[in-house]
Design an enzyme around this catalytic site. Structure first.
Site, PDB file in Angstrom:
ATOM      1  N   HIS A 152      34.542  38.379  45.472  1.00  0.00           N
ATOM      2  CA  HIS A 152      34.943  38.570  44.105  1.00  0.00           C
ATOM      3  C   HIS A 152      35.206  36.970  43.574  1.00  0.00           C
ATOM      4  CE1 HIS A 152      39.752  38.122  44.752  1.00  0.00           C
ATOM      5  NE2 HIS A 152      39.031  37.428  45.492  1.00  0.00           N
ATOM      6  N   HIS A 176      40.580  44.071  37.484  1.00  0.00           N
ATOM      7  CA  HIS A 176      39.874  43.363  38.492  1.00  0.00           C
ATOM      8  C   HIS A 176      39.017  44.088  39.082  1.00  0.00           C
ATOM      9  CE1 HIS A 176      39.044  39.296  40.550  1.00  0.00           C
ATOM     10  NE2 HIS A 176      39.508  40.147  41.591  1.00  0.00           N
ATOM     11  N   CYS A 228      35.048  38.691  36.998  1.00  0.00           N
ATOM     12  CA  CYS A 228      34.941  39.492  38.260  1.00  0.00           C
ATOM     13  C   CYS A 228      33.722  40.546  37.897  1.00  0.00           C
ATOM     14  CB  CYS A 228      36.119  40.215  38.315  1.00  0.00           C
ATOM     15  SG  CYS A 228      36.765  41.225  37.239  1.00  0.00           S
TER      16      CYS A 228
END
Length: 384
Positions: A356, A344, A296
């Site tokens: 993402h 994240h 990520c």
């Protein structure tokens, strides 16, 4: 010869054995019933499995960010150590040159017959500074010899200092690499546990789980559409207000100025989005920074690098690399961070959506920022 013992009455026999047999039978039935009831309860429900798997993936992502941080520190320490070792080598060469100069003075005195034993010992010693207390020896040295001794002592001290720095840097590097190995093992263990849980599901359970995920995605998309309508309404109001202000300023000959910095930020954001869109479909790989796979924070770092902005490697640092804005004011290119431990991140692309790298086993994709519920959003940051 026939037995004269009278047979025991059947009723008496039944009266003695029947209750015992009945008790055993009832107990067996009860145990079987309990076993039958206990078996299903020992197996976690589908909701529990999903919760555990999601938790393991989040824990793996947290460990991945720690791994990324440890890797970054390890690489920095290794560069620092390499630099120090080069400096140690350079200082050692200078020290050897200074030592040779002292030796040449001693040899010259021997050849000329002017050398005194103590003076020669002083010039050839491993540590001439040990003799500084003997003033009569220093008095016998010429100015050039004293300068050579001073130079030697200075370079010897500089070399020792660099060697000490290199030793400390090596210890720090060793600690960073140990943290790197620990974080890597943690990630692998969490992912292995998640795969094992999923592997134990039946085909019917997997189908039900997929249906639950689809429902969750539908709700997340609905929330994204709500945000898109809200942002559109706010943007329309802003433009109308700007138009009114411009009209008023125009009538008075004033100049409202330009939003140069805002325009520049928006342009960079669009470049970051374009980069992320071009990576849709590439696999998530923990610790990866491209070009063929990403985690990520590796994706967000690469996206903004393409826009001319150098972001830190980890989510923990990226969240502090810009200005925090409300979710309702998010613009394309902004970074959306998730969870209380900030483990994240995704690139906002507008209309409540982001791009993402979700988790292992998935690919880079477009998804609602509400993919894990509104409460999972930590903050929105505009890089600068």
């Amino acid at each position: 010869m026939a037995s004269h013992r009278k047979p025991r009455p059947a009723g008496l026999l039944a009266g003695i054995r029947t209750p015992a047999l009945a008790t055993v039978a009832l107990t067996s039935v009860a145990l079987l019933s309990q076993t039958a009831q206990a078996a299903p309860s020992d197996r976690p429900s589908l909701a529990e499995v999903q919760e555990k798997v999601d938790a393991l993936y989040r824990q793996a992502e947290a460990a991945t960010e720690k791994y990324n941080s440890a890797k970054e520190q390890s690489e920095a320490r290794r560069k620092e150590l390499d630099t120090l070792l080069d400096e140690v080598a350079e200082r050692t060469d200078e020290l050897n040159e200074a030592r040779e100069k002292l030796g040449s003075y001693a040899a010259a005195q021997y050849r000329s017959g002017t050398a005194l034993p103590d003076t020669a010992t002083f010039l050839l010693a491993e540590a001439p500074e040990d003799y500084f207390g003997q003033a009569q020896l220093m008095d016998r040295l010429t100015a050039r010899q004293q300068e050579a001794v001073d130079e030697f002592v200075e370079r010897q001290a500089a070399t020792a200092e660099k060697r000490q720095e290199a030793s400390e840097s090596m210890e720090t590097l060793s600690s960073s690499e140990e943290e790197l190995r620990t974080s890597k093992a943690t990630v692998q263990k969490k992912l292995s546990d998640a795969r094992e849980l999923l592997a134990e599901l039946t085909a019917e359970e997997k189908a039900r789980l997929a249906a639950i995920e689809r429902k969750k995605e539908e709700e997340a998309r609905r929330k994204a559409e709500e945000l898109a309508r809200q942002q559109a309404a706010e943007e329309k109001a802003r433009q109308e207000a700007a138009a009114e202000e411009a009209a008023e300023e125009g009538s008075t000959g004033g100049d409202t100025g330009s939003g140069g910095s805002t325009d520049a930020s928006a342009s960079q954001g669009r470049k970051a989005v374009a980069f992320a869109e071009a990576r849709i479909g590439l696999p998530y790989v923990w610790g990866a920074t491209g070009p063929d796979s990403y985690d990520c924070s590796g994706l967000t770092q690469a996206a903004w690098k393409a826009a001319g902005v150098d972001l830190p490697r980890t989510t923990y640092d990226q969240v502090n690399a810009g200005t925090t804005v409300p979710v309702s004011q998010a613009q394309p290119g902004d970074l959306v961070f998730f969870y209380d431990d900030v483990t994240h991140v995704g690139v906002y692309i507008g209309d409540g959506m982001m791009i993402h790298a979700p988790k292992p086993g998935t690919n880079v994709r477009e998804e609602s920022i509400y993919y894990d519920g509104e409460g999972s959003i930590h903050s929105v940051v505009r890089p600068s």
